[in-house]
Design a protein around this motif. Sequence first.
Motif, PDB file in Angstrom:
ATOM      1  N   ALA A  18       0.830  -1.208   0.000  1.00  0.00           N
ATOM      2  CA  ALA A  18       0.000   0.000   0.000  1.00  0.00           C
ATOM      3  C   ALA A  18       0.863   1.256   0.000  1.00  0.00           C
ATOM      4  N   GLY A  19       1.953   1.236   0.767  1.00  0.00           N
ATOM      5  CA  GLY A  19       2.839   2.394   0.808  1.00  0.00           C
ATOM      6  C   GLY A  19       3.518   2.650  -0.521  1.00  0.00           C
ATOM      7  N   THR A  20       3.926   1.573  -1.191  1.00  0.00           N
ATOM      8  CA  THR A  20       4.570   1.717  -2.502  1.00  0.00           C
ATOM      9  C   THR A  20       3.589   2.264  -3.524  1.00  0.00           C
ATOM     10  N   LYS A  21       2.359   1.794  -3.480  1.00  0.00           N
ATOM     11  CA  LYS A  21       1.348   2.313  -4.398  1.00  0.00           C
ATOM     12  C   LYS A  21       1.107   3.797  -4.174  1.00  0.00           C
ATOM     13  N   SER A  22       1.043   4.208  -2.922  1.00  0.00           N
ATOM     14  CA  SER A  22       0.859   5.635  -2.618  1.00  0.00           C
ATOM     15  C   SER A  22       2.031   6.454  -3.148  1.00  0.00           C
ATOM     16  N   THR A  23       3.225   5.906  -3.030  1.00  0.00           N
ATOM     17  CA  THR A  23       4.419   6.592  -3.535  1.00  0.00           C
ATOM     18  C   THR A  23       4.356   6.753  -5.049  1.00  0.00           C
ATOM     19  N   LEU A  24       3.962   5.699  -5.737  1.00  0.00           N
ATOM     20  CA  LEU A  24       3.897   5.747  -7.197  1.00  0.00           C
ATOM     21  C   LEU A  24       2.840   6.731  -7.687  1.00  0.00           C
ATOM     22  N   LEU A  25       1.765   6.881  -6.938  1.00  0.00           N
ATOM     23  CA  LEU A  25       0.689   7.784  -7.347  1.00  0.00           C
ATOM     24  C   LEU A  25       1.100   9.250  -7.327  1.00  0.00           C
ATOM     25  N   THR A  26       2.230   9.560  -6.680  1.00  0.00           N
ATOM     26  CA  THR A  26       2.688  10.953  -6.662  1.00  0.00           C
ATOM     27  C   THR A  26       3.307  11.365  -7.991  1.00  0.00           C
ATOM     28  N   CYS A  27       3.565  10.407  -8.873  1.00  0.00           N
ATOM     29  CA  CYS A  27       4.143  10.703 -10.189  1.00  0.00           C
ATOM     30  C   CYS A  27       3.042  10.710 -11.239  1.00  0.00           C
ATOM     31  N   PRO A  28       2.798  11.856 -11.895  1.00  0.00           N
ATOM     32  CA  PRO A  28       1.706  11.928 -12.876  1.00  0.00           C
ATOM     33  C   PRO A  28       1.951  11.096 -14.129  1.00  0.00           C
ATOM     34  N   ASP A  29       3.188  10.652 -14.352  1.00  0.00           N
ATOM     35  CA  ASP A  29       3.491   9.840 -15.530  1.00  0.00           C
ATOM     36  C   ASP A  29       3.238   8.359 -15.298  1.00  0.00           C
ATOM     37  N   LEU A  30       2.773   8.008 -14.094  1.00  0.00           N
ATOM     38  CA  LEU A  30       2.502   6.616 -13.762  1.00  0.00           C
ATOM     39  C   LEU A  30       1.052   6.460 -13.321  1.00  0.00           C
ATOM     40  N   SER A  31       0.487   5.278 -13.577  1.00  0.00           N
ATOM     41  CA  SER A  31      -0.849   4.971 -13.082  1.00  0.00           C
ATOM     42  C   SER A  31      -0.863   3.541 -12.580  1.00  0.00           C
ATOM     43  N   LEU A  32      -1.636   3.287 -11.531  1.00  0.00           N
ATOM     44  CA  LEU A  32      -1.761   1.933 -11.004  1.00  0.00           C
ATOM     45  C   LEU A  32      -2.781   1.162 -11.825  1.00  0.00           C
ATOM     46  N   THR A  33      -2.473  -0.080 -12.099  1.00  0.00           N
ATOM     47  CA  THR A  33      -3.383  -0.895 -12.901  1.00  0.00           C
ATOM     48  C   THR A  33      -4.668  -1.203 -12.123  1.00  0.00           C
ATOM     49  N   VAL A  34      -5.729  -1.383 -12.855  1.00  0.00           N
ATOM     50  CA  VAL A  34      -7.009  -1.809 -12.287  1.00  0.00           C
ATOM     51  C   VAL A  34      -7.226  -3.260 -12.691  1.00  0.00           C
ATOM     52  N   PRO A  35      -8.134  -3.975 -12.002  1.00  0.00           N
ATOM     53  CA  PRO A  35      -8.393  -5.379 -12.368  1.00  0.00           C
ATOM     54  C   PRO A  35      -8.678  -5.534 -13.859  1.00  0.00           C
ATOM     55  N   GLY A  36      -7.985  -6.482 -14.475  1.00  0.00           N
ATOM     56  CA  GLY A  36      -8.159  -6.735 -15.902  1.00  0.00           C
ATOM     57  C   GLY A  36      -7.199  -5.956 -16.784  1.00  0.00           C
ATOM     58  N   GLU A  37      -6.457  -5.005 -16.208  1.00  0.00           N
ATOM     59  CA  GLU A  37      -5.493  -4.209 -16.973  1.00  0.00           C
ATOM     60  C   GLU A  37      -4.102  -4.807 -16.811  1.00  0.00           C
ATOM     61  N   GLU A  38      -3.375  -4.931 -17.902  1.00  0.00           N
ATOM     62  CA  GLU A  38      -2.030  -5.491 -17.844  1.00  0.00           C
ATOM     63  C   GLU A  38      -1.010  -4.387 -17.589  1.00  0.00           C
ATOM     64  N   PRO A  39      -0.090  -4.596 -16.672  1.00  0.00           N
ATOM     65  CA  PRO A  39       0.919  -3.576 -16.377  1.00  0.00           C
ATOM     66  C   PRO A  39       2.012  -3.550 -17.434  1.00  0.00           C
ATOM     67  N   ARG A  40       2.568  -2.390 -17.630  1.00  0.00           N
ATOM     68  CA  ARG A  40       3.759  -2.280 -18.480  1.00  0.00           C
ATOM     69  C   ARG A  40       5.015  -2.504 -17.642  1.00  0.00           C
ATOM     70  N   VAL A  41       4.928  -2.107 -16.356  1.00  0.00           N
ATOM     71  CA  VAL A  41       6.030  -2.300 -15.414  1.00  0.00           C
ATOM     72  C   VAL A  41       5.463  -2.858 -14.119  1.00  0.00           C
ATOM     73  N   VAL A  42       6.177  -3.817 -13.529  1.00  0.00           N
ATOM     74  CA  VAL A  42       5.825  -4.359 -12.219  1.00  0.00           C
ATOM     75  C   VAL A  42       6.921  -3.974 -11.229  1.00  0.00           C
ATOM     76  N   VAL A  43       6.521  -3.381 -10.115  1.00  0.00           N
ATOM     77  CA  VAL A  43       7.457  -3.098  -9.032  1.00  0.00           C
ATOM     78  C   VAL A  43       7.358  -4.247  -8.039  1.00  0.00           C
ATOM     79  N   MET A  44       8.461  -4.937  -7.849  1.00  0.00           N
ATOM     80  CA  MET A  44       8.492  -6.125  -6.992  1.00  0.00           C
ATOM     81  C   MET A  44       9.310  -5.812  -5.748  1.00  0.00           C
ATOM     82  N   ILE A  45       8.685  -5.934  -4.567  1.00  0.00           N
ATOM     83  CA  ILE A  45       9.329  -5.607  -3.300  1.00  0.00           C
ATOM     84  C   ILE A  45       9.668  -6.902  -2.577  1.00  0.00           C
TER      85      ILE A  45
END
Length: 208
Positions: A18-45
Amino acid sequence: MGDPVPVSVVALDPVLEAGTKSTLLTCPDLSLTVPGEEPRVVVMIVDRVGPPELDVLRTTRDASSRPDVVLVASELAPSEALHAIAVGARGLLRRREAEAARLARAVLAAARGDCTLPPDLLDRLLEHSGTRGTSFGDARDGWAAAGLSDRERSVLRMVADGHETNEIAQELCYSPRTVTTVVHDITQRFRLRNRAHAVAYALRAGLL
């Protein structure tokens, strides 16, 4: 400006996810995937980079959309970094260094097909390359025979640190066209797919 890069997060700890997702949302050039959407990049912690984590990384890369992976680990030894790159990671960060701007930069670089490493880790990898051929598989004979020029090494080092073509050109006093040509020549000579592939195999073969 193009569409935001769709990103998903993989983490065992839901609070960390959840913290990583909140961090990523601060960048307007990135968006979090929604169910059924394929990611272009996966951040693996992950906490560490061992066989189970590498298996997850490999499985993630083998998905139908072939997403690029930015791996964020508590600690990264040179051997672990080389294994992760060989399996397909396109960005490596230590967790303590994964603040918003740096994480976003690594994700955007991965989306461009570039490979990003912490500068000090890159230095350690370059030192560690002298012991190649034991822990990470045999060095590629074709790479070892052909080698890299000083100019090619300089360009690949900056590519590995996530710099864009114009930044590399300015730092090394080349034209952007020269930088593009250098990278193209390397990928064509060794039949590599892209800049990230060139960095990964140069490190693995100990040529950087």
